[in-house]
Structure formats: structure tokens, C-alpha cells
Design a protein around this motif. Sequence first.
Motif, PDB file in Angstrom:
ATOM      1  N   CYS A 223      -6.475  -2.775  -3.034  1.00  0.00           N
ATOM      2  CA  CYS A 223      -6.528  -3.729  -1.919  1.00  0.00           C
ATOM      3  C   CYS A 223      -7.748  -3.408  -1.054  1.00  0.00           C
ATOM      4  O   CYS A 223      -8.039  -2.236  -0.794  1.00  0.00           O
ATOM      5  CB  CYS A 223      -5.248  -3.662  -1.080  1.00  0.00           C
ATOM      6  N   TYR A 224      -8.450  -4.428  -0.591  1.00  0.00           N
ATOM      7  CA  TYR A 224      -9.712  -4.249   0.144  1.00  0.00           C
ATOM      8  C   TYR A 224      -9.474  -3.793   1.583  1.00  0.00           C
ATOM      9  O   TYR A 224      -8.559  -4.267   2.250  1.00  0.00           O
ATOM     10  CB  TYR A 224     -10.492  -5.564   0.134  1.00  0.00           C
ATOM     11  N   ARG A 225     -10.291  -2.865   2.036  1.00  0.00           N
ATOM     12  CA  ARG A 225     -10.214  -2.295   3.391  1.00  0.00           C
ATOM     13  C   ARG A 225      -8.804  -1.814   3.711  1.00  0.00           C
ATOM     14  O   ARG A 225      -8.232  -2.115   4.761  1.00  0.00           O
ATOM     15  CB  ARG A 225     -10.690  -3.311   4.440  1.00  0.00           C
ATOM     16  N   ALA A 226      -8.262  -1.062   2.769  1.00  0.00           N
ATOM     17  CA  ALA A 226      -6.905  -0.533   2.908  1.00  0.00           C
ATOM     18  C   ALA A 226      -6.944   0.985   2.882  1.00  0.00           C
ATOM     19  O   ALA A 226      -7.949   1.604   2.492  1.00  0.00           O
ATOM     20  CB  ALA A 226      -6.020  -1.057   1.785  1.00  0.00           C
ATOM     21  N   ILE A 227      -5.832   1.584   3.315  1.00  0.00           N
ATOM     22  CA  ILE A 227      -5.716   3.030   3.256  1.00  0.00           C
ATOM     23  C   ILE A 227      -4.245   3.394   3.093  1.00  0.00           C
ATOM     24  O   ILE A 227      -3.356   2.735   3.642  1.00  0.00           O
ATOM     25  CB  ILE A 227      -6.308   3.696   4.527  1.00  0.00           C
ATOM     26  N   ALA A 228      -4.001   4.421   2.293  1.00  0.00           N
ATOM     27  CA  ALA A 228      -2.647   4.947   2.127  1.00  0.00           C
ATOM     28  C   ALA A 228      -2.457   6.097   3.103  1.00  0.00           C
ATOM     29  O   ALA A 228      -3.316   6.971   3.224  1.00  0.00           O
ATOM     30  CB  ALA A 228      -2.437   5.425   0.694  1.00  0.00           C
ATOM     31  N   LEU A 229      -1.320   6.085   3.799  1.00  0.00           N
ATOM     32  CA  LEU A 229      -0.993   7.150   4.737  1.00  0.00           C
ATOM     33  C   LEU A 229       0.269   7.845   4.244  1.00  0.00           C
ATOM     34  O   LEU A 229       1.360   7.274   4.282  1.00  0.00           O
ATOM     35  CB  LEU A 229      -0.774   6.580   6.145  1.00  0.00           C
TER      36      LEU A 229
END
Length: 441
Positions: free
Chosen positions: A30-36
Motif C-alpha cells: 500500500c502506498y505511503r503506508a507503515i506497519a506499527l
Amino acid sequence: MTVKRFVKPVSVNPLTVGPSLGGVLAVQGCYRAIALLHGAQGCAAFSKSLLTRHFRDTIAVQTSALQEMDVIFDADRNLEEALNLVIAKHRPDLIVVIGTELTDVSGTDYSAFIRKYTREQASRGCLIIPVILPDFNGSLELGYSAVVEGIVDAVIQGQGGRAPGKPAAGQINLLPGSCLTPGDVMELKEIISDFGFEVITIPDLSTSLSGHLLTGFSPLTRGGAPLDDLKQMLRSRYTIAIGASMERPARRLQNAACIPYQVFSGIHGLCATDELLAFLQQLSGVSVPLRYRWQRENLLDSMLDAHFHYAGSSAVAALEPDHVLSMAAWLKEMGVMIKGLVAPCETQLLKEAEQEVWIGDLDDAETLGKGADLWISNCHGRKGAARIRASFLAAGFPVSDELGSYVNVSVGYRGAMDLVNRVGNMLIRREEARHEDRLCQ
């Protein structure tokens, strides 16, 4: 069909890859995403290390960095600080908060906290999705599928279950399973596009982890499906899910937006590709493009050339559930006898399979595969294959000791032909080595 298990007190040379890592992998599409990752710092470090070594690229992941006292007194405080920092510093479009065994065993209700946080911070314009993925349940495939399902659910809820515009008759949703490489996803996108469809792929690893060069460093994903595309998927005419594990997100789209779907449990080999192209031809009303007819002829010729070397050979495979059955179908197509199939966890697909499947580890694959000519697994099975003197084909995750594994194509006619030739060459080299050993004795 019977799903069997070896009875032993410990796992030897584990095959299981944690579902939280599978969740992090899905976010990369997914674009401009981050997993936390909501857990200890080591949880994120382990996932980031394995993914970086496999893809040889930066991985967008952060952690709430819990300590013992944080878990006991107030884990929500760490999560709030982590969310505030990530949003203020990086301004992502999408954050997926993934639980770990630390938070899930302790009973932390971070889903409720995120709902509260989203209500209070709605003006920040970032979609935040919680996904519960304890590492003691399931494997990479389950975590990957759960995150895709969570993203689909969040988009549906955000749109109120309504498509943002008129239905798009020429638009198809593609839900690629975790067993597909970025190269495989790109190949499938091209095949579907050649039938006149516009393809929305969720997650789209082909534009994020395919080895492209971009200047500068970004803590967010720099490819994949943008948030706008995720919203547009509610307008699609049809959904194609690759792998039985992707049926749940496809069903969510059907229930919410009345989008019909088709699941392809296997995608490797001649028959699986024939099935896909026949479906696309029926759906589009367009004849199969000439290039794929020629590719099919090339594949049939390669299979004919290679059948002398495949005849009488045997194999053992240890992969994720969807992947192991898809590869087993291809091996059967090539006339290879299957000595053993091993998967890290049990799924409904395995229960319904015709073949016998063992739930276990790479040590079990070594036991089942004695005398086999071919071993198929991730790179951790290489030494086991050497001990039973089998040719080794690296597949699945991780493959950290070979270059370019993430761009290998094994789907479609072109991918199947490459697979036939690669494995055929391995069997030729193995037979030559056996003859040399006999001469030396």
C-alpha cells in the motif's frame, strides 16, 4: 483427505513464519503506508531483518517498543506516543497497527484504544487499522490475509459500504496471495490488463518491493496501491483472488458492495493458467491474445523436452498452505511422485485437499523426503536437502541466500516454462553427479 502431524516435543528447523511478519509484508503493498508493531522492540527488528534480507530493500515498519512495566501498567500510552510520532513526523496515508504475542497474551485492548484515538484525532486525515495477530497462532499466510481483510473492511466502513461513483465495468480487483512474488504479481496484472481490464491490486508488491531504484530514503512505503485506489475498488466489476487464503477479503467486498469474486486456489502450471485465461476470456468476451497462445505452445514444447528428466523423479515440498498445494499440482502435472507435503499450519484448503499433507517443520520434510530427487522450500531447507542428497529449489519466504528471488516469475505460461526448465536443469545436474559418483567407486 487427511491432515497429519508428527508427534514430537519440539520443533526442529522450524518452517513457521509468524503471522505478524505476514501482516507487515501485506502493508508494503500500500502506498505511503507503515506497519506499527505493538509489542517489544525485538518483534519489529526480527520482521524487518527477515524482510530486508529477502527483498534487499527498505521495509516500512515501526514499533511501540513496549517494556515489561509498560505492559503491566499502561501499554496504550506507548501506542499513543508511537502514533503521534509517526503521524507528526511522516504523515502517512495508512497505518496498520499489528498486535504481537506480548500484547495479545496480556489482554491489551488496543483495538478499542485505536477507535477512541481515531475519533479524537479525526482531523489528521490518516486511516489507522488495528489487526490482532498473535504469533502463536497461524503463519505468514494467515497474517497477510488478515491485514488485507482489515484494510478492505476499513475502506468499506469509511465509504459507508457505497462505491465512490458509478460502477466501472472494465475494472477488476486483484487480491494476490502471500505466495506470489512481486514478479508474479506484475505478470498477473499484465495478463488481466491484456483482456481489456483496468486492474486494482491489493496489496500491490509489484510496485513497492520489485527492486526499483529511487533517490533518497523514506520511512514510508514508496510503491503499492494508493489510498484512492483502495476506495475505487468498491466500483469494480469483479474480484479475482489468488490463493484460498484471500477468499475472506474477496467475500467482504461481495457482501458490502455486491462484487462477485472468483478464487483460484492454484496458479502454477499449465492447467492453472488455462483455467485463469479461460475465465478472463469468458468475463471479457475477448479472445485470448496471440502472445499467450504462443507462450502456451512454448510451454508445451518445454514440458515435452523435459519429460525424460522428470519421469520417475520424486519430490518433497515444505511451504505455506496455498503455496504447497499449488506447487503439488504442478509437480503432479509434470509426472513427479510426491514423497511428502509439509505446511506450517492447518487451513480449510488443506482439509479439503486430495493429497496427504503434514503439519510440521523442515525436519519433518527431511524425514518424509528421504530418497527424493527434488526439495522445494525456503532457504532454511537447503542443508536438509543436502543431507538427503536432493536438488534444492528455493521458494516461498524467506530466500535470503539467492539474488533476485523476489522478481522470479513462476505464474502464467511464461512463468511455468521457466519453472519447468529451472527444475529440469537441476534434475539433469543431479543425474550427472550420480553417474560421476558411480564411476569414482
